[in-house]
Scaffold this active site. Sequence first.
Site, mmCIF file in Angstrom:
data_model
loop_
_atom_site.group_PDB
_atom_site.id
_atom_site.type_symbol
_atom_site.label_atom_id
_atom_site.label_comp_id
_atom_site.label_asym_id
_atom_site.label_seq_id
_atom_site.Cartn_x
_atom_site.Cartn_y
_atom_site.Cartn_z
ATOM 1 N N HIS A 87 3.695 -2.389 -5.790
ATOM 2 C CA HIS A 87 4.075 -1.438 -4.913
ATOM 3 C C HIS A 87 4.395 -0.335 -5.618
ATOM 4 O O HIS A 87 5.528 -0.725 -6.373
ATOM 5 C CB HIS A 87 3.825 -2.117 -4.118
ATOM 6 C CG HIS A 87 3.836 -2.962 -2.975
ATOM 7 N ND1 HIS A 87 3.653 -4.734 -3.428
ATOM 8 C CD2 HIS A 87 1.736 -3.091 -2.382
ATOM 9 C CE1 HIS A 87 2.564 -5.168 -2.284
ATOM 10 N NE2 HIS A 87 2.044 -4.822 -1.987
ATOM 11 N N ASP A 118 5.435 -9.491 -7.006
ATOM 12 C CA ASP A 118 3.861 -9.494 -6.724
ATOM 13 C C ASP A 118 3.385 -9.117 -7.599
ATOM 14 O O ASP A 118 1.798 -8.935 -7.073
ATOM 15 C CB ASP A 118 4.052 -8.253 -4.854
ATOM 16 C CG ASP A 118 4.795 -7.099 -5.278
ATOM 17 O OD1 ASP A 118 5.274 -7.096 -6.453
ATOM 18 O OD2 ASP A 118 5.296 -7.058 -4.146
ATOM 19 N N ASP A 158 7.563 -3.578 -9.354
ATOM 20 C CA ASP A 158 7.217 -4.367 -8.642
ATOM 21 C C ASP A 158 5.318 -3.801 -7.962
ATOM 22 O O ASP A 158 4.861 -2.492 -8.427
ATOM 23 C CB ASP A 158 7.800 -4.149 -6.961
ATOM 24 C CG ASP A 158 6.870 -4.570 -5.498
ATOM 25 O OD1 ASP A 158 7.421 -5.510 -5.150
ATOM 26 O OD2 ASP A 158 6.014 -3.968 -5.248
ATOM 27 N N HIS A 181 10.810 0.403 -0.850
ATOM 28 C CA HIS A 181 9.977 1.330 0.014
ATOM 29 C C HIS A 181 10.854 2.308 1.250
ATOM 30 O O HIS A 181 10.018 3.193 2.017
ATOM 31 C CB HIS A 181 8.804 0.916 0.732
ATOM 32 C CG HIS A 181 8.214 0.126 -0.415
ATOM 33 N ND1 HIS A 181 7.258 0.485 -0.902
ATOM 34 C CD2 HIS A 181 7.587 -1.150 -0.237
ATOM 35 C CE1 HIS A 181 6.106 0.112 -1.894
ATOM 36 N NE2 HIS A 181 6.847 -1.510 -1.052
HETATM 37 C C1 SP5 Z 1 8.670 -4.804 -1.209
HETATM 38 C C2 SP5 Z 1 7.106 -5.495 -1.188
HETATM 39 O O1 SP5 Z 1 6.523 -5.360 -1.711
HETATM 40 N N1 SP5 Z 1 6.671 -4.150 -0.031
HETATM 41 C C3 SP5 Z 1 4.891 -4.518 -0.270
HETATM 42 C C4 SP5 Z 1 4.366 -4.109 1.072
HETATM 43 C C5 SP5 Z 1 2.972 -3.992 1.316
HETATM 44 N N2 SP5 Z 1 2.265 -3.489 2.426
HETATM 45 C C6 SP5 Z 1 1.690 -3.949 3.261
HETATM 46 C C7 SP5 Z 1 0.664 -5.526 2.477
HETATM 47 C C8 SP5 Z 1 -0.523 -5.616 3.135
HETATM 48 C C9 SP5 Z 1 -0.949 -7.186 3.303
HETATM 49 N N3 SP5 Z 1 -1.576 -8.132 4.691
HETATM 50 C C10 SP5 Z 1 -0.935 -9.276 4.538
HETATM 51 C C11 SP5 Z 1 -2.047 -9.615 4.995
HETATM 52 C C12 SP5 Z 1 -2.499 -11.422 4.594
HETATM 53 N N4 SP5 Z 1 -3.490 -11.674 4.783
HETATM 54 ZN ZN ZN Z 2 5.755 -4.692 -4.049
#
Ligand code: SP5
Ligand code: ZN
Length: 317
Positions: A171, A258, A169, A135
């Site tokens: 995302h 993920d 990934d 990212h």
């Molecule tokens: C590298 C990578 O996998 N980056 C991911 C970035 C995602 N950001 C948004 C995630 C929002 C999740 N918030 C956490 C809530 C916990 N319950």
């Molecule tokens: Zn990710």
Amino acid sequence: MIIVHSNLNTSHNPAFEVNDGQLVPYAESADRATVILDALREQAEHTERSPRNFPLRHILAIHKKQYVDFLRSASQQLEQGAVLYPSYFMSDTYAPIVAGTYIAAREAANIALTGADLLQNHSVVYSLCRPPGHHADHHAMGGYCYFNNAAIAAQYLSTQGRVAILDIDFHHGNGTQNAFYERSDVTYISLHADPRQRYPYASGYANELGHGAGEGYTHNFPLPLNTNNSKYLHTLDSALVQIGQFAPDYLIVSAGFDTFCKDPIGGFKLTEPVYLQIGERIANLAIPTLIVQEGGYNLDYLGRLTQRFLQGFSSLR
Ligand code: SP5
Ligand code: ZN
């Protein structure tokens, strides 16, 4: 398998991320690298390597100098325990700066570059990068990422051949896509959650195909939430056909776990055994491959998922 890793990642240790205005525990914890390394050490077949220090120009080939300078000085000026959310050079609330951020991010880039270098003598290498990178944009940190490890390695290898980046990934790797969007010598191919539903929202759509000389060299495969093993593997096969047609000299896999069904921030339904199949199908391309660690946040499973995925590459060793 050759594994490149370093303890310096632990110096990047934010306690919290800001999610919808609430402070929640930081999902991208230093324990991630520990559980992966512990799991890989259970398997006898790996060889560990430490990264060497590469000149800053390899990072500056992907990131704006002012951004790199800012991250270094901001990070070095912070007290232990302090956290900075700058108003510039930052694309969201998921990549705070702490005292050890620059040291860890620089080391993660060195881990990716060292892995890229080792492809001279090995057909597959795993770079245990932390913090992750896909990212990270030309002049912005975001989504737990500071320097774009995979893009930095891809740029490094592109002086020696054609490079394909496969991003698995959960995302979309917006930073990596942007880095090569107008180039035809590096192709970016990504499977990820539909950006209408999940981060990074603004990119990763199927109609983003590259621009100018790069038109036709970016391919996105957005998948709906709850995507299962069979749909995922079917889509992966389409992505692998694209890579085969490009006929790269090197493959870089941005490997995030993920996509796992029990990931705390994911939303797909992939189960543990499928990571072996994903690895095997990628390895079947028989292209020299650098695997770069990206996301994956279930600490109880992350080690096992990495083990399975790397096992899939046994034919390439
Ligand atoms: C590298 C990578 O996998 N980056 C991911 C970035 C995602 N950001 C948004 C995630 C929002 C999740 N918030 C956490 C809530 C916990 N319950
Ligand atoms: Zn990710």
